[in-house]
Design a protein around this motif. Structure first.
Motif, short mmCIF file in Angstrom:
data_model
loop_
_atom_site.label_atom_id
_atom_site.label_comp_id
_atom_site.label_asym_id
_atom_site.label_seq_id
_atom_site.Cartn_x
_atom_site.Cartn_y
_atom_site.Cartn_z
N MET A 246 0.83 -1.20 0.00
CA MET A 246 0.00 0.00 0.00
C MET A 246 0.87 1.26 0.00
SD MET A 246 -2.64 1.49 2.87
CE MET A 246 -1.31 1.47 4.06
N ALA A 247 1.95 1.25 0.81
CA ALA A 247 2.82 2.42 0.90
C ALA A 247 3.47 2.72 -0.44
CB ALA A 247 3.89 2.19 1.98
N VAL A 248 3.98 1.71 -1.11
CA VAL A 248 4.65 1.92 -2.40
C VAL A 248 3.66 2.43 -3.45
CG1 VAL A 248 5.87 0.76 -4.28
CG2 VAL A 248 6.52 0.30 -1.91
N ALA A 249 2.48 1.80 -3.51
CA ALA A 249 1.48 2.26 -4.47
C ALA A 249 1.03 3.68 -4.14
CB ALA A 249 0.28 1.30 -4.46
N GLY A 250 0.84 3.96 -2.86
CA GLY A 250 0.41 5.30 -2.46
C GLY A 250 1.46 6.35 -2.75
N LEU A 251 2.74 6.02 -2.48
CA LEU A 251 3.81 6.98 -2.78
C LEU A 251 3.86 7.31 -4.26
CD1 LEU A 251 6.70 5.72 -0.49
CD2 LEU A 251 5.70 8.02 -0.49
N ALA A 252 3.71 6.30 -5.09
CA ALA A 252 3.74 6.54 -6.53
C ALA A 252 2.59 7.46 -6.93
CB ALA A 252 3.66 5.21 -7.29
N GLY A 253 1.41 7.19 -6.41
CA GLY A 253 0.25 8.01 -6.75
C GLY A 253 0.36 9.43 -6.26
N GLU A 254 0.74 9.58 -5.00
CA GLU A 254 0.82 10.93 -4.42
C GLU A 254 1.95 11.74 -5.03
OE1 GLU A 254 -1.58 12.12 -2.77
OE2 GLU A 254 -2.59 10.25 -2.32
N GLY B 32 2.97 11.41 -8.00
CA GLY B 32 2.42 11.79 -9.30
C GLY B 32 1.49 12.99 -9.20
N GLU B 33 0.70 13.05 -8.13
CA GLU B 33 -0.19 14.20 -7.96
C GLU B 33 0.59 15.48 -7.71
OE1 GLU B 33 -3.76 13.78 -5.63
OE2 GLU B 33 -3.74 11.59 -5.92
N VAL B 34 1.67 15.40 -6.93
CA VAL B 34 2.53 16.57 -6.72
C VAL B 34 3.11 17.00 -8.07
CG1 VAL B 34 4.67 17.42 -5.67
CG2 VAL B 34 3.10 16.01 -4.32
N GLY B 35 3.63 16.03 -8.80
CA GLY B 35 4.23 16.34 -10.10
C GLY B 35 3.24 16.91 -11.10
N ASP B 36 2.03 16.37 -11.12
CA ASP B 36 1.03 16.85 -12.05
C ASP B 36 0.63 18.29 -11.74
OD1 ASP B 36 -0.71 16.25 -14.34
OD2 ASP B 36 -2.34 16.50 -12.88
N LEU B 37 0.43 18.59 -10.47
CA LEU B 37 0.08 19.97 -10.10
C LEU B 37 1.23 20.91 -10.43
CD1 LEU B 37 -1.74 22.10 -8.95
CD2 LEU B 37 -1.09 21.37 -6.64
N TRP B 38 2.45 20.49 -10.14
CA TRP B 38 3.61 21.32 -10.44
C TRP B 38 3.70 21.59 -11.95
CZ3 TRP B 38 6.35 24.59 -7.93
CH2 TRP B 38 7.58 25.03 -8.43
N LYS B 39 3.47 20.54 -12.76
CA LYS B 39 3.47 20.69 -14.22
C LYS B 39 2.43 21.72 -14.64
CE LYS B 39 0.86 18.24 -16.48
NZ LYS B 39 -0.02 17.26 -17.02
N LYS B 40 1.24 21.64 -14.06
CA LYS B 40 0.17 22.57 -14.43
C LYS B 40 0.50 23.99 -14.02
CE LYS B 40 -3.39 19.06 -14.51
NZ LYS B 40 -4.52 18.46 -13.81
N LEU B 41 1.16 24.16 -12.88
CA LEU B 41 1.58 25.49 -12.45
C LEU B 41 2.62 26.07 -13.41
CD1 LEU B 41 1.80 24.83 -8.62
CD2 LEU B 41 0.22 26.42 -9.72
N LYS B 42 3.57 25.24 -13.83
CA LYS B 42 4.66 25.71 -14.68
C LYS B 42 4.25 25.89 -16.14
CE LYS B 42 8.64 23.73 -14.48
NZ LYS B 42 9.70 22.69 -14.37
N TYR B 43 3.59 24.88 -16.69
CA TYR B 43 3.40 24.85 -18.14
C TYR B 43 1.99 25.16 -18.61
CZ TYR B 43 7.91 22.59 -17.85
OH TYR B 43 9.23 22.31 -17.58
N GLU C 114 -0.89 17.39 -0.87
CA GLU C 114 -0.30 16.23 -1.53
C GLU C 114 1.00 15.81 -0.84
OE1 GLU C 114 -2.16 14.58 -3.32
OE2 GLU C 114 -3.63 16.11 -3.80
N LEU C 115 1.81 16.78 -0.44
CA LEU C 115 3.04 16.45 0.29
C LEU C 115 2.72 15.77 1.62
CD1 LEU C 115 5.25 19.59 -0.37
CD2 LEU C 115 5.57 17.29 -1.29
N SER C 116 1.64 16.20 2.26
CA SER C 116 1.27 15.54 3.52
C SER C 116 0.85 14.10 3.27
CB SER C 116 0.17 16.32 4.25
OG SER C 116 -1.08 16.22 3.58
N ASP C 117 0.21 13.84 2.12
CA ASP C 117 -0.14 12.46 1.76
C ASP C 117 1.13 11.64 1.51
OD1 ASP C 117 -2.82 13.08 2.00
OD2 ASP C 117 -3.13 13.35 -0.15
N VAL C 118 2.13 12.25 0.85
CA VAL C 118 3.41 11.57 0.64
C VAL C 118 4.00 11.17 1.99
CG1 VAL C 118 5.81 11.90 -0.10
CG2 VAL C 118 3.94 12.63 -1.60
N CYS C 119 3.97 12.09 2.95
CA CYS C 119 4.50 11.79 4.29
C CYS C 119 3.76 10.63 4.94
CB CYS C 119 4.42 13.03 5.18
SG CYS C 119 5.57 14.32 4.70
#
Length: 134
Positions: A49-57, A59-70, A86-91
């Motif tokens: 669960m942790a590995v799957a959750g880390l990958a998803g969360e 990705g959500e940080v990265g997707d939002l960052w992409k949308k902010l930048k590009y 999203e960072l709190s979910d990563v934690c």
């Protein structure tokens, strides 16, 4: 069109040929999962669960960052808070992985500090990157 179909057929065969038996055979995968579960003292489900959750969360940080930048998503407090959320979910998932590995999170961070200090004893320098061997 037949050339494309042939290309994808060859690629499919190649992908299958370089995939481990564990990656394509359920019984072998289940056996390996049981072996990993024993190694983790019964914490396979938590780590999975942790590995799957880390990958998803992440990705959500990265997707939002992409949308902010590009995509010129609005630079506002709401989107800043979404990054924090999203960072709190990563934690949360990092803590789940630490529990699965039976290690305290402060030990993980101490290990990271020691590893980075050994890599950069005088702080980060661009010169280090020039000579770093992979």
């Amino acid at each position: 069109m037949d050339d494309i179909k042939g290309f994808f057929g060859e690629y499919k065969s190649f992908v299958d040929s370089v995939t481990s038996k564990t990656g394509k055979d359920d019984d072998t995968a289940f056996d390996r999962n049981r072996e990993i579960s024993r190694w983790l003292a019964g914490n396979f489900a938590r780590m999975d669960m942790a590995v799957a959750g880390l990958a998803g969360e992440a990705g959500e940080v990265g997707d939002l960052w992409k949308k902010l930048k590009y995509h010129n998503k609005e630079l506002n407090d709401e989107n800043r808070q979404k990054l924090v959320d999203e960072l709190s979910d990563v934690c949360w998932y990092v803590m789940q992985a630490a529990i699965a590995l039976n290690i305290d999170l402060d030990d993980v961070i101490r290990h990271n500090v020691a590893k980075l200090h050994a890599r950069h004893p005088h702080g980060f320098s661009p010169e280090y990157m020039k000579f770093k061997k992979d």
